[in-house]
Scaffold this motif. Structure first.
Motif, PDB file in Angstrom:
ATOM      1  N   ARG B 123       0.810  -1.215   0.000  1.00  0.00           N
ATOM      2  CA  ARG B 123       0.000   0.000   0.000  1.00  0.00           C
ATOM      3  C   ARG B 123       0.846   1.269   0.000  1.00  0.00           C
ATOM      4  N   VAL B 198      -5.253  -2.859   7.092  1.00  0.00           N
ATOM      5  CA  VAL B 198      -4.942  -2.829   5.655  1.00  0.00           C
ATOM      6  C   VAL B 198      -5.896  -3.729   4.877  1.00  0.00           C
ATOM      7  N   SER B 199      -6.416  -3.212   3.788  1.00  0.00           N
ATOM      8  CA  SER B 199      -7.328  -3.868   2.840  1.00  0.00           C
ATOM      9  C   SER B 199      -8.756  -3.971   3.379  1.00  0.00           C
ATOM     10  N   GLU B 203      -9.264   1.018   6.506  1.00  0.00           N
ATOM     11  CA  GLU B 203      -7.811   1.128   6.325  1.00  0.00           C
ATOM     12  C   GLU B 203      -7.316   2.554   6.521  1.00  0.00           C
TER      13      GLU B 203
END
Lengths: 250, 250
Positions: B123, B198-199, B203
């Motif tokens: 990311r 994350v994801s 997030e």
């Protein structure tokens, strides 16, 4: 037309280890860019152009991908494993930083993949089940002295370790030096695993003690895992299990 | 009936990051075992029993899974991320080693997943694009002194770093001590990333310099990434890119 670039990881080899996110990016791509054996893993189809290039041209390949995305194409840059672990993501961002200002505003994403060390660890049990480090043993892009320093400090920290690119024809001596350093820093019974072509038909996992390890056990297709001082072997009928416990005594 | 056990990684959260291999194992399972929020990610269906348990009962949960597999059931043990990185694989093998001899001959496999640090790195760019280490900052199962020693040696080795479990309500002071150690060992401009959930829909990625980092930037849902001395920031219109170059000068 609005172009983009996706820097993706194809995992270690098996189709069943490619994430749906990566499969979807490949399905939308107009162009796939990468090292010959990785591009060969992508199925041909109408409307998709495959651009396979040789090893050691990562920056040229990155600029080509960025140029195509700037022209409105949908470009997937493929790596094996995870693109952020000794693979194409850093190369593309090096090219972005040094390139035309407009490249910075491209739609760029990195899509993670199953990296070789974690696929190898899974096959063996859980050798990286506690604190660990990950070192690229190639000295093509860094001085050998830094590799040696990292190996010694990692051993002193009692990290489990994963080594990428342990040995190539052009660098036959590096892994021999690595084993010598490990023997100076670790006990002879330390577990070491050689995982070759994980998840592919020719997969081979070899478990040894540091005292028995030889340089020939590794090649460029091998990821090497070294246990911490606490890593254990469970003997059983089939192949043994290697794992690092969660608990460290005072 | 021939039972088995699969210790699988569900990745960081998004369905698109679950490997097809893990999806297939879940489709064949009779029982799913794991920590409540991870079991909640598995869809209910007829013929599948979900066994959700609380945190910190990893060995009980492992024995339960092994017992059921020995009884002929097809058991999936779920972790988030990768099961071999500070997750259930080591716990199951601890239970195997200490348990009845027959457990060793069970059909046991570990199926890897996308671990949080690699999803977070993707990311942000490629902050782990060179040698790095991975440390669990929880001192529930190891002495704080070992964590401190690993932090200092990792900084001296100039590894990029990933920290799991940086901070919890029961251990509010550990991450503060970590920041103090990093400030003693690294320059104030060192890049540090806080990647939360994350994801997942909530997030949040925050990029800071070590001099600006505060303990409150991390919680148990956060993976923290620290760059090496060479990690770079590319400013642009949108969120910046953080990456570690492949090349290290002499």
């Amino acid at each position: 037309m609005s172009g983009w670039i996706r820097i993706v990881g194809l995992g270690p080899g098996a189709e069943a280890l490619v994430t749906p996110e990566v499969t979807a990016a490949l399905a939308e791509a107009t162009d796939v860019v990468g090292y010959i054996p990785y591009v060969a893993r992508v199925a041909e189809r109408p409307g998709l152009t495959l651009h396979a290039s040789d090893n050691r041209v990562e920056l040229d390949r990155s600029r080509h991908a960025l140029d195509m995305a700037a022209d409105g194409r949908r470009v997937v840059v493929v790596s094996s494993g995870d693109p952020g672990v000794f693979a194409m993501a850093s190369a593309v961002f090096e090219a972005v930083e040094a390139g035309p200002r407009a490249w910075r505003d491209l739609d760029i994403e990195v899509l993670p993949g199953i990296t070789a060390m974690l696929a190898a660890a899974a096959r063996a049990g859980a050798p990286l089940g506690h604190d660990f480090c990950c070192i690229n043993l190639s000295d093509n892009l860094k001085p050998w002295g830094l590799i040696e320093r990292r190996l010694r400090l990692a051993a002193q920290a009692d990290f489990a370790m994963a080594f990428y690119n342990p040995r190539s024809k052009s660098r036959p001596e590096g892994f021999e030096k690595t084993l010598t350093i490990l023997r100076e820093e670790c006990e002879p019974e330390r577990l070491i695993l050689f995982a070759r072509a994980v998840s592919r038909p020719d997969e081979a996992i070899r478990i040894a003690r540091l005292s028995e390890a030889t340089p020939e056990m590794a090649d460029m297709q091998t990821v090497v895992l070294v246990g911490s001082s606490l890593t254990r072997l469970i003997e059983r009928g089939g192949k043994p299990i290697v794992y690092t416990p969660r608990f460290t005594p005072e």
